[in-house]
Design a protein around this motif. Structure first.
Motif, PDB file in Angstrom:
ATOM      1  N   ILE A 272       8.765  98.142  71.998  1.00 40.00           N
ATOM      2  CA  ILE A 272       9.255  96.904  72.629  1.00 40.00           C
ATOM      3  C   ILE A 272      10.585  97.051  73.358  1.00 40.00           C
ATOM      4  O   ILE A 272      10.876  96.242  74.243  1.00 40.00           O
ATOM      5  N   LEU A 273      11.393  98.045  73.018  1.00 42.44           N
ATOM      6  CA  LEU A 273      12.692  98.148  73.673  1.00 42.44           C
ATOM      7  C   LEU A 273      12.533  98.551  75.141  1.00 42.44           C
ATOM      8  O   LEU A 273      11.808  99.511  75.445  1.00 42.44           O
ATOM      9  N   PRO A 274      13.231  97.867  76.057  1.00 49.20           N
ATOM     10  CA  PRO A 274      13.041  98.106  77.499  1.00 49.20           C
ATOM     11  C   PRO A 274      13.924  99.230  78.044  1.00 49.20           C
ATOM     12  O   PRO A 274      14.691  99.025  78.996  1.00 49.20           O
ATOM     13  N   PHE A 275      13.799 100.428  77.458  1.00 50.74           N
ATOM     14  CA  PHE A 275      14.615 101.554  77.886  1.00 50.74           C
ATOM     15  C   PHE A 275      13.735 102.785  78.075  1.00 50.74           C
ATOM     16  O   PHE A 275      12.551 102.780  77.726  1.00 50.74           O
ATOM     17  N   ASN A 276      14.345 103.839  78.617  1.00 48.62           N
ATOM     18  CA  ASN A 276      13.575 105.058  78.843  1.00 48.62           C
ATOM     19  C   ASN A 276      13.248 105.746  77.514  1.00 48.62           C
ATOM     20  O   ASN A 276      13.734 105.369  76.445  1.00 48.62           O
ATOM     21  N   ALA A 277      12.421 106.794  77.602  1.00 51.58           N
ATOM     22  CA  ALA A 277      11.891 107.439  76.398  1.00 51.58           C
ATOM     23  C   ALA A 277      12.991 108.058  75.532  1.00 51.58           C
ATOM     24  O   ALA A 277      12.927 107.998  74.297  1.00 51.58           O
ATOM     25  N   LEU A 278      14.015 108.642  76.163  1.00 52.02           N
ATOM     26  CA  LEU A 278      15.090 109.272  75.390  1.00 52.02           C
ATOM     27  C   LEU A 278      15.824 108.238  74.543  1.00 52.02           C
ATOM     28  O   LEU A 278      16.081 108.463  73.351  1.00 52.02           O
ATOM     29  N   ILE A 279      16.161 107.103  75.142  1.00 50.66           N
ATOM     30  CA  ILE A 279      16.893 106.065  74.414  1.00 50.66           C
ATOM     31  C   ILE A 279      16.032 105.492  73.298  1.00 50.66           C
ATOM     32  O   ILE A 279      16.493 105.304  72.161  1.00 50.66           O
TER      33      ILE A 279
END
Length: 333
Positions: A272-279
């Motif tokens: 659910i978090l709207p960030f890239n894969a690393l984050i």
């Protein structure tokens, strides 16, 4: 190979602290000296160093919000599900069944698994987490269980009741004084934590776009370098094996809360978090980290004995290391 060496080294430091205590090189109460240095000096310095050396974007505060929710829900759930248990058992489960060991454990692990850029989302995760582990969980536990600050449960003659016996005020003036006392206790619980205070200042700087000068990073770098070593050594110094079946059952209960919650929060974070894969992977690994180092201090203050909390932290460190490596392998596959 470094994926194995780094966490193994942290576990060896815990083992060294335990061996030094058992052989008499450290006295049973020496951990409190290191405890004071860690919570009041070393960890706040490491937090400042993280902000001084890494850019923190405002949008990443969503990670802080998520971490706060992940750290705040378990103690409330434990409180509601243990209403028939003795207050000492409830306090131990609430203090040790929630929160994440980010600054002392996750930072070095993430540097090995994902690189130094992963420290940024981890630090943002620790902002929300720190609201609870540095003060919130302790305040919630003491407030809901009516535990007086400054003295242990045995000194309050709590017995086997679910909460510490107390007389609810009926007089309007007494009620007002009780509310004032509660507010002061809550405020002191939060503002009395140097780590929490430092995070508040760093968040204010971030929102005002104030960047710390290079000399601040240089001054706080030794604190950051000492953080993991001192924290893990302290855990080893206060660790003792469970003394009886009740202690074993208590540790297993903590694990029964932590492991499912960690997996659920990690799964939700990835999706659910709207960030890239690393984050998102950094947040996932934070969710799998062991018990917060603050849990040992608050357990010591409430129960007068942090040894079982130290053992529980050691066990969750081993399990957390395994889960983090497994999660990293699955995500990278």
């Amino acid at each position: 190979m470094s994926v194995i060496i780094q966490p193994f080294t942290l576990l060896l430091i815990i083992a060294a602290g335990y061996v030094f205590k058992r052989t008499g090189l450290f006295s049973p109460k020496d951990y409190r000296v290191l405890q004071t240095a860690e919570f009041d000096l070393i960890l706040p310095g490491a937090i400042i160093y993280s902000f001084a050396t890494n850019p923190h974007e405002i949008s990443l505060l969503w990670i802080s919000v998520y971490a706060f929710i992940a750290a705040a829900l378990p103690p409330v759930m434990i409180f509601l599900s243990t209403r028939r248990r003795p207050v000492a058992d409830r306090a131990f489960l609430m203090l040790n069944g929630a929160g994440f060991n980010i600054g002392c454990f996750c930072f070095p692990m993430l540097q090995v698994l994902l690189g130094s850029s992963a420290i940024i989302p981890a630090a943002m995760f620790d902002i929300g987490n720190c609201v609870m582990v540095a003060a919130g969980t302790n305040v919630i536990t003491r407030t809901l269980l009516h535990i007086q600050p400054g003295i242990t449960l045995s000194q309050q003659h709590a017995g086997d009741s679910p909460v510490v016996p107390y007389a609810k005020p009926t007089d309007p003036q007494a009620k007002q004084l009780a509310r004032k006392s509660l507010f002061e206790a809550v405020a002191k619980g939060f503002l009395g934590s140097p780590s929490f205070d430092v995070y508040l200042i760093m968040i204010a700087f971030m929102c005002l776009d104030i960047h710390l000068p290079q000399w601040v990073a240089m001054m706080t770098q030794p604190f950051s370098a000492a953080n993991a070593f001192c924290a893990m050594l302290m855990v080893g110094m206060l660790t003792d094996a469970p003394a009886n079946r009740h202690d074993v059952r208590t540790v297993l209960e903590v694990l029964a809360w932590r492991i499912p919650c960690a997996i659920v929060f990690a799964f939700i974070a990835w999706h659910i978090l709207p960030f890239n894969a690393l984050i998102r992977e950094a947040v996932v690994l934070c969710c799998l980290s062991p018990i917060a180092i603050f849990s040992t201090m608050f357990t010591d203050k409430v129960l007068g004995n942090a040894k079982l909390a130290g053992f529980t932290l050691s066990v969750t460190a081993i399990l957390g290391t395994a889960m983090m490596v497994i999660a990293h392998t699955i995500i990278g596959a």
